[in-house]
Design an enzyme around this catalytic site. Structure first.
Site, short mmCIF file in Angstrom:
data_model
loop_
_atom_site.label_atom_id
_atom_site.label_comp_id
_atom_site.label_asym_id
_atom_site.label_seq_id
_atom_site.Cartn_x
_atom_site.Cartn_y
_atom_site.Cartn_z
N HIS A 299 -4.25 3.06 -6.17
CA HIS A 299 -5.30 2.30 -5.74
C HIS A 299 -6.62 3.19 -5.08
O HIS A 299 -6.64 4.03 -4.69
CB HIS A 299 -5.10 1.27 -4.81
CG HIS A 299 -4.02 0.55 -5.06
ND1 HIS A 299 -3.04 -0.10 -4.26
CD2 HIS A 299 -3.35 0.06 -6.36
CE1 HIS A 299 -1.98 -0.76 -4.71
NE2 HIS A 299 -2.25 -0.46 -6.13
N LYS B 42 -8.97 6.77 3.88
CA LYS B 42 -7.70 6.23 4.63
C LYS B 42 -6.93 7.37 5.51
O LYS B 42 -6.49 8.34 4.85
CB LYS B 42 -6.68 5.61 3.42
CG LYS B 42 -7.38 4.46 2.51
CD LYS B 42 -6.45 3.96 1.60
CE LYS B 42 -7.05 2.98 0.66
NZ LYS B 42 -6.04 2.44 -0.42
N TYR C 292 -2.41 1.47 7.42
CA TYR C 292 -3.76 2.32 6.89
C TYR C 292 -4.93 1.91 7.93
O TYR C 292 -5.12 0.67 8.26
CB TYR C 292 -4.18 1.50 5.55
CG TYR C 292 -3.14 1.10 4.33
CD1 TYR C 292 -3.33 1.66 3.09
CD2 TYR C 292 -2.22 0.16 4.78
CE1 TYR C 292 -2.61 1.56 2.07
CE2 TYR C 292 -1.34 -0.11 3.51
CZ TYR C 292 -1.55 0.49 2.31
OH TYR C 292 -0.82 0.23 1.25
N ASP D 250 -0.12 -3.31 -10.78
CA ASP D 250 -0.17 -1.90 -10.88
C ASP D 250 0.36 -1.51 -12.16
O ASP D 250 0.28 -0.58 -13.00
CB ASP D 250 0.77 -1.24 -9.71
CG ASP D 250 0.14 -1.25 -8.28
OD1 ASP D 250 -1.01 -1.25 -8.34
OD2 ASP D 250 0.85 -1.28 -7.44
#
Length: 185
Positions: free
Chosen positions: A61, A70, A130, A166
């Site tokens: 992603h 991140k 995250y 995905d």
């Protein structure tokens, strides 16, 4: 704190100093001043937690045009975490780096803006954290196919459990250049 460089400039594995005894442990998962001294002047605006079962693969992603950096870590279990450089014009475009993150090793992985990110759950369950430098933006949400042969990530799972999103993600070569970040040397 120990910093481990990866083959991708800017992607770093961070091992915090852990203080423990028979009662448990303590460590700083983030310290703005210490990170800034290492060249990571980070401002987090969103924190997320996900829990996944063994065999789940989330990714790859990214967000564009509103990229997110991140800082990721695992509170429970173990994952194989991957960053892919998808910045057009980068000398490492299409290359990847990985780290095993676990509750036991307490490692963090810094994925800078302009990189795609994904992870595969190796343990029975994993709780993943995250810390993001930009807010989630549904309109900027994008992805690359997890098993894109051009990238060649050596995932530890042959048949992962994937979301519909995905499974349908495009291959890197099929993403229009304007939907990818640009390398700023």
């Amino acid at each position: 704190m120990k910093i481990i460089k990866t083959p991708l400039p800017g992607c770093l594995v961070i091992e915090p100093a852990v203080h423990g005894d028979a009662r448990g442990f303590f460590y700083e998962s983030f310290h703005a001043e210490k990170f800034a001294q290492l060249g990571l002047d980070l401002k987090f605006v969103q924190a997320n937690v996900s829990r996944s079962a063994q065999g789940v693969l989330r990714g790859l992603h990214y967000q564009w045009p509103h990229p997110q950096g991140k800082l990721v870590s695992v509170l429970e279990g173990e994952v194989y975490d991957v960053a892919v450089d998808i910045r057009v014009g980068s000398p490492t475009f299409g290359q990847w780096a990985a780290a095993v993150l676990s509750a036991q090793n307490k490692r963090h992985f810094w994925i800078p803006e302009g990189f795609a990110h994904g992870f595969a759950v190796l343990s029975e369950q994993a709780t993943f954290v995250y810390q993001c430098t930009a807010l989630y933006d549904r309109d900027a949400d994008a992805g690359i196919r997890w098993n894109d042969a051009q990238i060649g990530v050596d995932w530890p799972l042959a048949q992962p459990s994937l979301s519909d999103k995905d499974q349908r993600a495009p291959f890197l070569a099929d993403v229009p250049p304007e939907r990818l970040p640009v390398h700023a040397p």
